[in-house]
Enzyme design. Structure first.
Site, short mmCIF file in Angstrom:
data_model
loop_
_atom_site.label_atom_id
_atom_site.label_comp_id
_atom_site.label_asym_id
_atom_site.label_seq_id
_atom_site.Cartn_x
_atom_site.Cartn_y
_atom_site.Cartn_z
N GLN A 147 0.86 -1.19 0.00
CA GLN A 147 0.00 0.00 0.00
C GLN A 147 0.89 1.24 0.00
OE1 GLN A 147 -2.54 -0.05 3.42
NE2 GLN A 147 -2.97 2.13 3.34
N SER A 150 1.53 6.94 2.39
CA SER A 150 2.23 7.98 3.15
C SER A 150 3.40 8.57 2.35
CB SER A 150 2.76 7.43 4.47
OG SER A 150 1.71 6.99 5.29
N SER A 182 4.98 -1.12 4.28
CA SER A 182 5.22 -2.49 4.75
C SER A 182 5.26 -3.45 3.58
CB SER A 182 4.11 -2.92 5.72
OG SER A 182 4.04 -2.07 6.83
N GLU A 265 -7.94 -1.25 6.28
CA GLU A 265 -6.73 -1.36 7.09
C GLU A 265 -7.06 -1.29 8.57
OE1 GLU A 265 -2.40 0.87 7.71
OE2 GLU A 265 -3.87 1.71 6.33
N GLU A 389 -4.82 11.01 16.61
CA GLU A 389 -5.54 12.29 16.56
C GLU A 389 -6.52 12.32 15.39
OE1 GLU A 389 -1.95 12.58 18.92
OE2 GLU A 389 -2.28 11.92 16.85
#
Length: 410
Positions: A147, A150, A182, A265, A389
């Site tokens: 995936q 980020s 990952s 996820e 958050e």
């Protein structure tokens, strides 16, 4: 690739017998559980990370077993038949898992992203060509997936990605950098979020597509963590061509597709079952008793919170999986993710409170230093799948319907 997939019986009792017959022929029964403090391996099911060499050996063993499993008809029990699935009710997967718990099977860690995150997104958003090409191959372990979300400068602002896709004939030329990926070093395909329309709104100019991880324009570099492991990678993509057939949804639908992926996820987190001997919560109870602190009211109260939270996570994950089978992940996914990261943190903190200095240096004493790796890995769970958050904002605004937080004055 085998084209012959068996069809196990449909009755529950006969199905259970077929599963046991398959596992008797392809796996070893688990040895009788060794119980008691100081008995057997002190390895925990959370926190430990293999070396790259160990990991690749595990991937090889896992893929070989998965192909036998798939060809016997047990590889994707709940999937649509037209894409290689068994078309079964979720209860058959539960029956399989129940029987399989008695056997020593290869780790399926290398399949988590592909089976629980990427494949459900492909099923929901992929073109017929992509579904036909990749779904069966993923569940049979002919392909492994990662995936690519980020980025170094975006942080938790997923819509702030700078990787770009530029129109080129009947496809896109893709370039950019991704981080914290990952399994990128052993993956064959990757689900990548890119910006294809810089003039559109921040969320509206994104597109999700599938890229070939073996393309010469893809470079994977390992990232060493403070645990010593290298489970994550940074990925550099330089002018890789992606055909239109490999766009998920339509150009500009990237944010919607990303929400499906992130829901998958988060739902995959927390639903972990382990033998009692390696389950961190059960081992934590043994640790507390070994050091004679089971009468300490403060420690008892904190352990009770951890144990209750673990069971709530498992029940919520099981309910979410049953409800979302073949559809979109529900609101439970955000709850699971937030609670799971908190529980791993709490486990490490309570183990440190019990052990003190024994947790900071490896003296060889059974069941002590092993907790250090779990505690060091805990912060990563607060970031994976969205920071804590971000999760709290999602729960407040999208689940509870509270008003959005006002933007700061600039």
């Amino acid at each position: 690739m085998s084209d012959q997939t068996e069809h196990p019986p449909t009755g529950e009792a006969a199905f259970r017998d077929a599963v046991r017959a398959f596992l008797d022929a392809h796996a070893k029964p688990l040895p009788e559980a060794q119980e008691g403090w100081g008995v057997g391996s002190d390895e925990l099911s959370s926190g430990a990370e293999p070396t790259r060499e160990e990991e690749l050996r595990m991937v090889e063993a896992a893929t070989a077993f998965r192909r036998e499993l798939f060809d016997a008809g047990f590889g994707w029990l709940t999937g649509p038949a037209e894409y290689g699935g068994g078309g079964r009710d979720a209860c058959f997967q539960e029956l399989f898992d129940e029987v399989a718990a008695d056997y020593e099977l290869p780790s399926e860690a290398c399949f988590v992203v592909g089976h629980h995150i990427v494949a459900p997104t492909l099923l929901a958003w992929g073109t017929p060509e992509v579904k036909e090409r990749y779904l069966r191959a993923l569940y049979r372990a002919d392909l492994l997936a990662c995936q690519l979300f980020s980025e170094p400068e975006a942080g938790s602002d997923l819509a702030g990605v700078r990787s770009r896709g530029v129109r080129d004939g009947d496809g896109w030329r893709v370039s950019g950098q991704k981080v914290w990926t990952s399994g990128a070093h052993y993956s064959d395909i990757g689900e990548m979020l890119v910006r294809t329309d810089p003039e559109a709104s921040k969320h509206g100019g994104l597109t999700m597509l599938m890229i070939d991880m073996h393309d010469p324009g893809v470079e994977v570099r390992p990232l060493r963590q403070m645990t010593g492991g290298e489970a994550f990678n940074e990925v550099f993509v330089d002018d890789v061509f992606v055909p239109d057939s490999h766009v998920l949804g339509r150009p500009g639908d990237g944010w919607k597709v990303a929400m499906t992926t992130l829901g998958n996820e988060r739902a995959s987190m927390g639903y972990r079952t382990s033998p009692p001997a390696s389950d961190p919560v059960e081992r934590l109870l043994g640790l507390i008793r070994h050091f004679g602190l089971d009468g300490d009211t403060g420690i008892r109260a904190e352990f009770a919170r951890i144990a209750i939270r673990r069971d709530i996570i498992r029940w919520t994950a099981a309910r979410a999986a049953a409800r979302a089978a073949g559809g979109e992940p529900g609101a439970e996914a955000s709850i699971i993710k937030l609670m799971d990261s908190e529980n791993v943190r709490a486990i490490g903190a309570l183990a440190g409170r019990v052990l003190g200095a024994r947790m900071t240096a490896d003296t060889g004493e059974w069941g002590t230093y092993v907790w250090a790796e779990l505690a060091l890995s805990a912060p990563s769970l607060r970031l994976a799948g969205g920071t804590d958050e971000i999760m709290r904002n999602i729960m407040a605004e999208r689940i509870l319907g509270l008003p959005r937080e006002p933007a700061p004055n600039r």
